[in-house]
Design a protein around this motif. Structure first.
Motif, mmCIF file in Angstrom:
data_model
loop_
_atom_site.group_PDB
_atom_site.id
_atom_site.type_symbol
_atom_site.label_atom_id
_atom_site.label_comp_id
_atom_site.label_asym_id
_atom_site.label_seq_id
_atom_site.Cartn_x
_atom_site.Cartn_y
_atom_site.Cartn_z
ATOM 1 N N CYS A 136 0.872 -1.174 0.000
ATOM 2 C CA CYS A 136 0.000 0.000 0.000
ATOM 3 C C CYS A 136 0.909 1.224 0.000
ATOM 4 O O CYS A 136 2.069 1.141 0.391
ATOM 5 C CB CYS A 136 -0.871 0.039 1.247
ATOM 6 N N TYR A 139 0.631 2.752 5.117
ATOM 7 C CA TYR A 139 0.105 1.676 5.954
ATOM 8 C C TYR A 139 -0.719 2.268 7.086
ATOM 9 O O TYR A 139 -0.211 3.017 7.915
ATOM 10 C CB TYR A 139 1.233 0.766 6.458
ATOM 11 N N CYS A 143 -5.447 -1.147 10.018
ATOM 12 C CA CYS A 143 -5.722 -2.077 8.922
ATOM 13 C C CYS A 143 -6.247 -3.416 9.440
ATOM 14 O O CYS A 143 -5.675 -4.021 10.335
ATOM 15 C CB CYS A 143 -4.447 -2.321 8.112
ATOM 16 N N ASP A 183 -3.016 -2.931 -1.632
ATOM 17 C CA ASP A 183 -3.674 -2.047 -2.583
ATOM 18 C C ASP A 183 -3.434 -2.534 -4.006
ATOM 19 O O ASP A 183 -2.289 -2.564 -4.463
ATOM 20 C CB ASP A 183 -3.174 -0.607 -2.413
ATOM 21 N N SER A 186 -1.163 -0.824 -6.466
ATOM 22 C CA SER A 186 0.307 -0.886 -6.462
ATOM 23 C C SER A 186 0.801 -1.711 -7.647
ATOM 24 O O SER A 186 1.981 -1.698 -7.956
ATOM 25 C CB SER A 186 0.900 -1.414 -5.158
ATOM 26 N N THR A 212 -9.445 0.379 -3.311
ATOM 27 C CA THR A 212 -8.128 1.026 -3.235
ATOM 28 C C THR A 212 -8.165 2.276 -2.374
ATOM 29 O O THR A 212 -9.164 3.006 -2.372
ATOM 30 C CB THR A 212 -7.619 1.417 -4.636
ATOM 31 N N ARG A 213 -7.066 2.524 -1.682
ATOM 32 C CA ARG A 213 -6.991 3.774 -0.910
ATOM 33 C C ARG A 213 -6.146 4.832 -1.618
ATOM 34 O O ARG A 213 -5.924 5.920 -1.083
ATOM 35 C CB ARG A 213 -6.424 3.476 0.503
#
Ligand SMILES: *Cc1c(COP(=O)(O)O)cnc(C)c1O
Ligand code: SF4
Length: 381
Positions: A136, A139, A143, A183, A186, A212-213
């Motif tokens: 990601c 982080y 999470c 993610d 990535s 996705t972030r």
């Protein structure tokens, strides 16, 4: 708004590419202290640590389990004066992660148990969650997948990806594939393009979804080329993860606009996080801010009972009160569904306030958002 970008080499100008930004992530306590010289004197830091040494030690001790990493972009949103800075609270490792007094299980939702093939969680009959990447941009300390996210040995191999595709194509009850991780953004555009094309070719799939972030933590990832790639696979749904209104920047708005202009349905999921967004005003600012940039709020998640996360958890009572406060006072399309993912792998259930109550005779009456009671003629039969 991001005013300045910090890198390992010190502040530099904005607007460089996402790969360069990823390479310049801050990945250790020492690098963070160098990037933000004001940090040890900030109220949030003083609230969390006795000393800078304690911070360095905690971050080091946690690194082997769940890495520390933050993008210069995201870090630039930090507020040095706010004792509950939502950005810093989401990224700073705390000693409570090491010894969680409340939550014991690293995988309370039994995601590993429900893996059909490695990396593919098949819990609901019609949907699979595909773990595509362990990486990601940032982080997040809360999470729910920290048991494996950020760890290189959890990265799926090419063979595992092939197995997952075979599983999906040979199980016609699967209607939706959710690309997740880590993610999935990535991965390179060309890998994602390949995966989407292969999934698109499976006739029994009705929906392709990406979780996705990156629009929040690295909006530069949403390039024109990426948008155009998704456009080719129309219709794609992308669920992103804004937790606080300060994350809604012009850069994030641009990322969302690129997605929307390319025909992507953009939804948001938020985790209810203590001190970050567990108030009605924080949620209202977030939800209205999301509408303003073209994102439809989808889920408000009750924080999962993952080991090392209990300091983030707000009660379901708090969540339900916030939901009650939102109802009737905000556009209906701004209001997310509040959900609890049941420990043990039971799946998500909606948490709702009851607007259908009973009068003294046991007949149904309806309570509106102001608490006034109403009867309908339909129920008199
Ligand atoms: C959350 C989740 C999904 C998706 O659920 P929706 O309610 O469709 O958003 C799918 N699979 C697993 C294992 C999940 O945890
Ligand atoms: S972006 Fe998602 S998967 Fe990655 S650390 Fe944050 S919550 Fe976990």
């Amino acid at each position: 708004m991001a005013e300045q970008i910090y890198t390992k080499r010190g502040p530099v100008k904005q607007n460089y590419g996402w790969k360069e930004e990823l390479q310049n992530r801050i990945e250790s306590a020492e690098a963070l202290l160098a990037a933000l010289p004001w940090l040890p004197d900030s109220p949030v830091f003083r609230r969390l640590y006795k000393s800078a040494d304690e911070f360095v030690q905690t971050t080091g001790a946690l690194a082997s389990g769940f890495r520390f990493s933050v993008t210069p972009y995201y870090l630039a949103l930090a507020n040095r004066f706010n004792p509950f800075c939502p950005i810093l609270l989401q990224v700073l490792p705390q000693s409570l992660e090491l010894v969680d007094p409340v939550f014991a299980r690293p995988d309370p939702l039994a995601e590993e148990q429900h893996q059909a093939v490695p990396g593919l969680t098949h819990r609901y009959p019609d949907r699979v969650l595909w773990y595509l990447s362990h990486n990601c941009a940032v982080y997040c300390r809360f999470c729910m997948r920290k048991r494996k996210v950020s760890q290189a040995d959890s990265a799926p191999t090419k063979e595992q990806r092939q197995l997952a595709l075979q599983y999906i194509s040979s199980n016609p009850q699967i209607k939706e594939v959710i690309l997740s991780g880590g993610d999935p953004l990535s991965l390179s555009d060309s890998s994602l393009n390949e995966i989407l094309a292969e999934l698109r070719a499976i006739p029994h799939l009705s929906s392709l979804r990406i979780h996705t972030r990156m629009p929040v933590t690295l909006p530069a990832r949403i390039t024109t080329e990426f948008g155009e790639m998704l456009r080719k696979h129309f219709p794609v749904t992308l669920v992103t993860h804004f937790n606080h209104a300060v994350e809604i920047t012009p850069e994030a708005a641009n990322a969302v606009k690129t997605l929307r202009m390319n025909g992507v349905l953009v939804l948001n999921q938020t985790v209810l996080l203590k001190h970050v967004n567990d108030s009605l005003s924080a949620q209202e600012d977030l939800l209205l801010g999301l509408l303003r940039i073209g994102v439809k709020p989808y889920y408000l998640h009750q924080c999962d009972e993952v080991r090392g996360v209990s300091h983030f958890r707000a009660s379901t009572e708090t969540g339900l009160q916030i939901l009650a406060g939102l109802q009737g006072r905000n556009p209906g399309i701004a209001i997310p569904k509040y959900v609890l993912d049941l420990p043990g792998g039971g799946g998500k259930i909606p948490l709702e306030n009851d607007y259908r109550v009973q009068d003294a005779d046991g007949d149904p009456v309806y309570r509106n958002f102001r608490g006034h009671l109403f009867k309908t003629s339909g129920d008199l039969e």
